[in-house]
Design an enzyme around this catalytic site. Sequence first.
Site, mmCIF file in Angstrom:
data_model
loop_
_atom_site.group_PDB
_atom_site.id
_atom_site.type_symbol
_atom_site.label_atom_id
_atom_site.label_comp_id
_atom_site.label_asym_id
_atom_site.label_seq_id
_atom_site.Cartn_x
_atom_site.Cartn_y
_atom_site.Cartn_z
ATOM 1 N N ARG A 12 41.147 36.316 47.060
ATOM 2 C CA ARG A 12 40.607 35.019 46.618
ATOM 3 C C ARG A 12 40.550 34.979 45.088
ATOM 4 N NH1 ARG A 12 34.656 35.353 46.038
ATOM 5 N NH2 ARG A 12 34.020 37.468 46.596
ATOM 6 N N ILE A 14 40.979 34.583 41.140
ATOM 7 C CA ILE A 14 42.056 34.880 40.192
ATOM 8 C C ILE A 14 43.086 35.817 40.834
ATOM 9 C CG2 ILE A 14 42.562 36.034 37.990
ATOM 10 C CD1 ILE A 14 39.774 35.074 37.012
ATOM 11 N N ARG A 34 38.264 43.229 51.494
ATOM 12 C CA ARG A 34 37.197 44.039 52.098
ATOM 13 C C ARG A 34 36.957 43.614 53.545
ATOM 14 N NH1 ARG A 34 32.454 44.463 47.779
ATOM 15 N NH2 ARG A 34 32.950 42.255 47.535
ATOM 16 N N VAL A 49 37.177 49.230 46.438
ATOM 17 C CA VAL A 49 37.634 50.060 45.312
ATOM 18 C C VAL A 49 36.573 51.054 44.836
ATOM 19 C CG1 VAL A 49 39.355 48.386 44.503
ATOM 20 C CG2 VAL A 49 37.044 48.357 43.508
ATOM 21 N N GLY A 77 36.435 42.613 40.903
ATOM 22 C CA GLY A 77 35.277 42.704 40.006
ATOM 23 C C GLY A 77 34.072 41.981 40.561
ATOM 24 N N TYR A 140 28.117 44.080 33.026
ATOM 25 C CA TYR A 140 29.459 43.484 33.184
ATOM 26 C C TYR A 140 30.271 43.635 31.897
ATOM 27 C CZ TYR A 140 32.865 39.785 34.345
ATOM 28 O OH TYR A 140 34.010 39.068 34.600
ATOM 29 N N LYS A 144 33.726 45.694 31.256
ATOM 30 C CA LYS A 144 34.951 44.997 30.840
ATOM 31 C C LYS A 144 35.476 45.532 29.512
ATOM 32 C CE LYS A 144 35.453 42.321 34.391
ATOM 33 N NZ LYS A 144 36.598 42.511 35.279
HETATM 34 P P1 NDP Z 1 35.719 36.243 42.686
HETATM 35 O O1 NDP Z 1 34.277 36.553 42.815
HETATM 36 O O2 NDP Z 1 36.242 34.899 43.082
HETATM 37 O O3 NDP Z 1 36.593 37.371 43.424
HETATM 38 C C1 NDP Z 1 36.330 38.712 43.208
HETATM 39 C C2 NDP Z 1 37.333 39.522 43.971
HETATM 40 O O4 NDP Z 1 37.044 40.922 43.767
HETATM 41 C C3 NDP Z 1 37.262 39.285 45.464
HETATM 42 O O5 NDP Z 1 38.550 39.359 46.007
HETATM 43 C C4 NDP Z 1 36.419 40.440 45.940
HETATM 44 O O6 NDP Z 1 36.617 40.814 47.281
HETATM 45 C C5 NDP Z 1 36.930 41.530 45.036
HETATM 46 N N1 NDP Z 1 36.024 42.667 45.007
HETATM 47 C C6 NDP Z 1 34.760 42.734 44.539
HETATM 48 N N2 NDP Z 1 34.245 43.959 44.732
HETATM 49 C C7 NDP Z 1 35.212 44.702 45.336
HETATM 50 C C8 NDP Z 1 35.302 46.024 45.791
HETATM 51 N N3 NDP Z 1 34.282 46.886 45.685
HETATM 52 N N4 NDP Z 1 36.449 46.444 46.374
HETATM 53 C C9 NDP Z 1 37.494 45.592 46.499
HETATM 54 N N5 NDP Z 1 37.469 44.320 46.096
HETATM 55 C C10 NDP Z 1 36.345 43.876 45.516
HETATM 56 O O7 NDP Z 1 36.043 36.523 41.155
HETATM 57 P P2 NDP Z 1 37.182 35.987 40.185
HETATM 58 O O8 NDP Z 1 38.413 35.697 40.918
HETATM 59 O O9 NDP Z 1 36.581 34.981 39.307
HETATM 60 O O10 NDP Z 1 37.356 37.301 39.286
HETATM 61 C C11 NDP Z 1 38.475 38.167 39.390
HETATM 62 C C12 NDP Z 1 38.434 39.093 38.190
HETATM 63 O O11 NDP Z 1 38.464 38.308 36.996
HETATM 64 C C13 NDP Z 1 37.142 39.911 38.115
HETATM 65 O O12 NDP Z 1 37.433 41.205 37.637
HETATM 66 C C14 NDP Z 1 36.305 39.162 37.105
HETATM 67 O O13 NDP Z 1 35.382 39.991 36.460
HETATM 68 C C15 NDP Z 1 37.380 38.664 36.158
HETATM 69 N N6 NDP Z 1 37.011 37.512 35.364
HETATM 70 C C16 NDP Z 1 36.592 36.338 35.935
HETATM 71 C C17 NDP Z 1 36.240 35.277 35.135
HETATM 72 C C18 NDP Z 1 35.798 33.962 35.674
HETATM 73 O O14 NDP Z 1 35.359 33.097 34.879
HETATM 74 N N7 NDP Z 1 35.874 33.698 36.970
HETATM 75 C C19 NDP Z 1 36.278 35.376 33.668
HETATM 76 C C20 NDP Z 1 36.723 36.655 33.182
HETATM 77 C C21 NDP Z 1 37.073 37.668 34.000
HETATM 78 P P3 NDP Z 1 35.725 40.156 48.477
HETATM 79 O O15 NDP Z 1 36.368 38.852 48.819
HETATM 80 O O16 NDP Z 1 35.804 41.173 49.541
HETATM 81 O O17 NDP Z 1 34.330 39.990 47.927
#
Ligand code: NDP
Length: 234
Positions: A12, A14, A34, A49, A77, A140, A144
């Site tokens: 889901r 990004i 997950r 992860v 993340g 966080y 990062k």
């Molecule tokens: P979301 O919360 O929409 O998605 C997070 C994703 O990370 C999900 O697929 C989630 O899986 C997965 N995830 C979290 N923990 C784990 C784990 N322990 N093992 C495996 N997968 C895991 O976040 P975004 O799409 O917004 O963010 C994606 C990345 O971009 C992140 O690293 C975030 O920090 C970074 N980012 C986002 C920003 C934003 O404004 N949105 C800005 C800057 C950086 P599950 O579906 O199982 O929970």
Amino acid sequence: MTRSVLVTGGNRGIGLAIARELAAAGDAVAVTCRSDQAPDGLFGVKCDVTKTQDVDNAFAKVEAEQGPVEVLVSNAGITRDKLLPMMREEDFEAVLDTNLTGAYRVAKRAARNMIRARAGRIIFVSSVVAFTGQSGQANYAASKSGLVGLARSLARELSPRNITVNVVAPGFVDTDMTAGLSDQIKAAARDRIPLGRTASPEEVAGVVRFLAGPDAGYVTGTVIPVDGGLAMGL
Ligand code: NDP
């Protein structure tokens, strides 16, 4: 040429946009999930992860399905925002374990085959707050900015094997991660963004596609902001 790609957290947000972008460009793309629910048209492997064994199992499944990972996008993340007095050690550790140690785990596992193949691309998804800091996000932001040191060190280690390691640093992107923020916080964020708007996940995915693609063969150890100018000048 079809390459084997793995995107962590590609179910889901990004990560999904990145996975779809690379699949559309012709790559064989696997995503970690997950849950058992993989997105349509993508190969899903169950993986948390924070668990080394999960990571190893996931890579083994991807290798069996589409060959050794040639492009790794470490995107998974989480946030656990709290001001320092309220931030429990477990909040700090959970965010570091997922965002930074998780990236180390998958990069280490991916590098094994990339070193043998003398080729590979590793891309870490960091954040603008790595550079600006953010009140309530000490855990966080630390995770990062840690990714930048991780990436630059690996870029030096792995360059002799023709493996590039880079970082994208998104600003404010419309995903589940930011959906829960109040309208007031969103409006305040938009006011600080020179381009005056938030990003779509696809706008981050396009930059990742560049870093994964042939035009970025001589790009390593760099951080590309995708933040509408938010961190400009810092
Ligand atoms: P979301 O919360 O929409 O998605 C997070 C994703 O990370 C999900 O697929 C989630 O899986 C997965 N995830 C979290 N923990 C784990 C784990 N322990 N093992 C495996 N997968 C895991 O976040 P975004 O799409 O917004 O963010 C994606 C990345 O971009 C992140 O690293 C975030 O920090 C970074 N980012 C986002 C920003 C934003 O404004 N949105 C800005 C800057 C950086 P599950 O579906 O199982 O929970």
